[in-house]
Design a protein around this motif. Structure first.
Motif, PDB file in Angstrom:
ATOM      1  N   UNK A  17      27.564  20.712  34.909  1.00 13.30           N
ATOM      2  CA  UNK A  17      27.262  19.277  34.926  1.00 13.30           C
ATOM      3  C   UNK A  17      28.340  18.460  35.606  1.00 13.30           C
ATOM      4  N   UNK A  18      27.878  17.440  36.305  1.00 15.97           N
ATOM      5  CA  UNK A  18      28.780  16.461  36.907  1.00 15.97           C
ATOM      6  C   UNK A  18      28.175  15.082  36.655  1.00 15.97           C
ATOM      7  N   UNK A  53      24.986  15.646  34.159  1.00 15.21           N
ATOM      8  CA  UNK A  53      23.985  16.708  34.206  1.00 15.21           C
ATOM      9  C   UNK A  53      24.181  17.552  35.458  1.00 15.21           C
ATOM     10  N   UNK A  54      23.392  18.588  35.596  1.00 15.57           N
ATOM     11  CA  UNK A  54      23.495  19.511  36.723  1.00 15.57           C
ATOM     12  C   UNK A  54      22.370  19.208  37.708  1.00 15.57           C
ATOM     13  N   UNK A  55      22.715  18.670  38.859  1.00 15.05           N
ATOM     14  CA  UNK A  55      21.674  18.246  39.800  1.00 15.05           C
ATOM     15  C   UNK A  55      20.919  19.431  40.394  1.00 15.05           C
ATOM     16  N   UNK A  56      21.568  20.605  40.494  1.00 16.21           N
ATOM     17  CA  UNK A  56      20.873  21.778  41.054  1.00 16.21           C
ATOM     18  C   UNK A  56      19.783  22.259  40.108  1.00 16.21           C
ATOM     19  N   UNK A  57      20.122  22.343  38.822  1.00 14.46           N
ATOM     20  CA  UNK A  57      19.098  22.767  37.859  1.00 14.46           C
ATOM     21  C   UNK A  57      17.991  21.726  37.774  1.00 14.46           C
ATOM     22  N   UNK A  58      18.359  20.455  37.812  1.00  9.19           N
ATOM     23  CA  UNK A  58      17.351  19.401  37.754  1.00  9.19           C
ATOM     24  C   UNK A  58      16.435  19.469  38.968  1.00  9.19           C
ATOM     25  N   UNK A  59      17.006  19.747  40.131  1.00  4.48           N
ATOM     26  CA  UNK A  59      16.191  19.897  41.345  1.00  4.48           C
ATOM     27  C   UNK A  59      15.201  21.036  41.177  1.00  4.48           C
ATOM     28  N   UNK A 140      19.481  24.755  29.309  1.00  5.64           N
ATOM     29  CA  UNK A 140      20.851  24.671  29.803  1.00  5.64           C
ATOM     30  C   UNK A 140      21.330  23.226  29.874  1.00  5.64           C
ATOM     31  N   UNK A 141      20.405  22.311  30.126  1.00  6.74           N
ATOM     32  CA  UNK A 141      20.772  20.903  30.257  1.00  6.74           C
ATOM     33  C   UNK A 141      20.732  20.164  28.919  1.00  6.74           C
ATOM     34  N   UNK A 164      23.431  10.706  26.543  1.00 14.52           N
ATOM     35  CA  UNK A 164      24.785  10.925  26.054  1.00 14.52           C
ATOM     36  C   UNK A 164      25.611  11.616  27.118  1.00 14.52           C
ATOM     37  N   UNK A 165      26.894  11.377  27.141  1.00 13.12           N
ATOM     38  CA  UNK A 165      27.762  12.010  28.141  1.00 13.12           C
ATOM     39  C   UNK A 165      28.121  13.424  27.746  1.00 13.12           C
ATOM     40  N   UNK A 166      27.789  13.852  26.534  1.00 14.57           N
ATOM     41  CA  UNK A 166      28.182  15.177  26.093  1.00 14.57           C
ATOM     42  C   UNK A 166      27.042  16.123  26.280  1.00 14.57           C
ATOM     43  N   UNK A 167      27.293  17.299  26.864  1.00 13.74           N
ATOM     44  CA  UNK A 167      26.263  18.325  26.978  1.00 13.74           C
ATOM     45  C   UNK A 167      26.534  19.430  25.987  1.00 13.74           C
TER      46      UNK A 167
END
Lengths: 167, 226
Positions: A17-18, A53-59, A140-141, A164-167
Motif C-alpha cells: 500500500x501507498x 491502498x495498493x493501486x496494482x491490486x485495485x487495478x 489483501x486490501x 482508515x489509513x491503517x491496513x
C-alpha cells in the motif's frame, strides 16, 4: 517496431500500500479503459480523497469486474460506474444491464474456476478466475466486495475500500 | 524467479492468466502476437513461452518455427482454442512441449509448466542436506529434526513448512504465501491444517527456548532466534 510489453512480478498477492488520491486514480482508470461495444456512464464523486491502498491490486480488481460487466452485457447497453463515501468506506459500484445471475449461480460465483455459461459470449476461452482472484486481492486490501443481481435486470458489484489509513 | 513469456492477443484472457501465473510466483511478460514475441526474445531471456495460435500479424504456428530453429533450448507450449486433431499434431510436430486446449483448468496448466521447467532446467539449485537451527539439526530430505537429546520424524507437510520457515528466517511470511507454497491454493480448510502443523512445529522446537515462531495476527508468521 513498437512492442507493447506488459509484465508482472510474481507478487504472491502481497499488498504494497501507498498513499493514493483515489478520485484521480478512478477518473484516469475509467477514462482509459477501452469499451468498444457498450456505453460507459460515469458518476464519480469529484471530492479528492486520500487512501492508503495498493493501486496494482485495485487495478486488477477493477479489470476483472469490468471485464465481466462487458462480457455479460449486450452490445449498446450501458455500464454504469458510481463512486461515493459511506460509513468509513470509499465505494465503487459497477452496474451492468445484462441478464443477471440466477440465484442458483450466485452462491458460487467467487469459487475458483466457476463460470456462468449462459450469456457469456466468451465462454469458450474463459478461465473462471476473475472473481476468485478479485476476492483474494480484496482480502489483501482489507476491503469488501459484494454484489446484487436480478435476472433480466443485470448485476451490480461493489468494492468498498477502507477510508482508515491503517491496513 | 522463473520468467514466462505469454504470447496472447485476447486482452482479458491474457490479463487473467498473467494474474494467476503471478500468484504462483512466476514473473510474466506478455506480448500480443508473434512479431512482438520475436522482438522481445532478442533482448530478454525467458524460461518458457506460452503461445496462442490465432493472433494477428503473426500466428503461433509461424512463431513456433522460429523457436524450433533459433531457440531450440527454450521450452514452449500452445494455449489455444484450436482443438482439431490436425492442429494438435501440427503444434506438437513444431516442437511444442505441450498443447493445451481452451477452456482448461489453470491449476493443470501450472502443473504442466512446472513439470516442463523441471525437465528442462539447466541450473539446478544445490540441495542442502541439513540446516542448523538453534540446538537442532534439520534434514528435510530425511524428514528428520534432532538435537543432542531428542529426535523427531516429521510428516512431509511438516517438513516442507519447517523448511519454508527456516529459509525465510527473521522475515515475516504471509499466511497466503505459505498456503500457496504447501498446497498451490489459498483455502480456508487448508489454512486450518496449516495452523495445526504450525502448532506441532512449535512443540518440536520448544526444547530450545531461544527459538520463536511469532504469529502476527491476520498476517502471518516469523521464525526468529533470540
Amino acid at each position: 517496431m513498437d512492442t507493447v510489453l506488459e509484465s508482472t512480478m510474481g507478487s504472491s498477492m502481497a499488498a504494497s500500500p501507498t498513499n493514493l488520491e483515489i478520485t484521480e486514480f478512478i477518473q484516469n482508470y475509467f477514462t482509459d479503459f477501452p469499451i468498444p461495444k457498450q456505453k460507459l456512464v460515469l458518476n464519480i464523486n469529484p471530492e479528492p480523497i486520500m487512501l492508503h491502498t495498493d493501486s496494482n491490486l485495485l487495478t486488477n480488481i477493477l479489470n476483472n469486474l469490468l471485464d465481466n460487466a462487458i462480457k455479460y452485457s449486450p452490445d449498446d447497453s450501458e455500464i454504469q460506474v458510481k463512486t461515493y463515501s459511506q460509513h468509513n468506506y470509499y465505494c465503487i459500484e459497477i452496474q451492468d444491464n445484462g441478464n443477471g445471475i440466477s440465484p442458483r449461480h450466485q452462491k458460487h460465483i467467487f469459487d475458483k474456476f466457476y463460470r456462468v455459461s449462459q450469456g457469456d459470449k466468451h465462454n469458450v476461452k474463459g478461465l473462471g478466475l476473475g472473481l476468485y482472484l478479485s476476492k483474494l486481492y480484496i482480502e489483501q486490501l482489507n476491503a469488501q466486495l459484494s454484489f446484487t443481481s436480478k435476472m433480466g435486470e443485470g448485476s451490480k458489484f461493489m468494492v468498498m475500500l477502507p477510508l482508515s489509513s491503517h491496513l | 524467479m522463473q520468467k514466462i513469456l505469454l504470447v496472447e492477443d485476447d486482452i482479458d484472457f491474457g490479463d487473467l492468466l498473467m494474474q494467476y501465473l503471478s500468484l504462483h510466483n512466476f514473473q510474466v511478460e506478455r506480448v500480443f502476437n508473434g512479431l512482438e514475441a520475436r522482438n522481445v526474445l532478442k533482448q530478454t531471456k525467458y524460461d518458457i513461452i506460452l503461445l496462442d495460435v490465432m493472433m494477428p500479424k503473426e500466428d503461433g504456428f509461424t512463431l513456433a518455427k522460429t523457436l524450433q530453429h533459433e531457440y531450440a533450448d527454450l521450452p514452449f507450449l500452445f494455449v489455444t482454442a484450436r482443438k482439431l486433431k490436425e492442429d494438435i499434431k501440427k503444434g506438437l510436430s513444431l516442437g511444442a512441449d505441450d498443447y493445451i486446449v481452451k477452456p482448461f483448468d489453470a491449476d493443470e496448466l501450472i502443473l504442466r509448466i512446472k513439470n516442463i521447467l523441471k525437465r528442462t532446467q539447466k541450473h539446478i539449485k544445490p540441495v542442502i542436506s541439513s540446516y542448523k537451527i538453534g540446538i537442532f539439526t534439520f534434514e528435510p530430505e530425511n524428514l528428520l529434526i534432532y538435537s543432542s537429546n531428542t529426535q523427531k520424524r516429521l510428516t512431509e507437510k511438516e517438513s516442507s513448512l519447517l523448511l519454508y520457515l527456516i529459509q525465510h528466517k527473521d522475515t515475516l511470511i504471509k499466511r497466503n504465501d505459505i498456503l500457496l507454497y504447501l498446497w498451490d491454493e489459498v483455502d480456508f480448510f487448508k489454512g486450518r491444517s496449516m495452523d495445526v502443523f504450525m502448532t506441532r512445529i512449535r512443540k518440536y522446537l520448544s526444547e530450545d527456548p531461544n527459538l520463536h515462531i511469532e504469529s502476527i495476527r491476520g498476517v502471518g508468521y516469523r521464525l526468529w532466534e533470540s
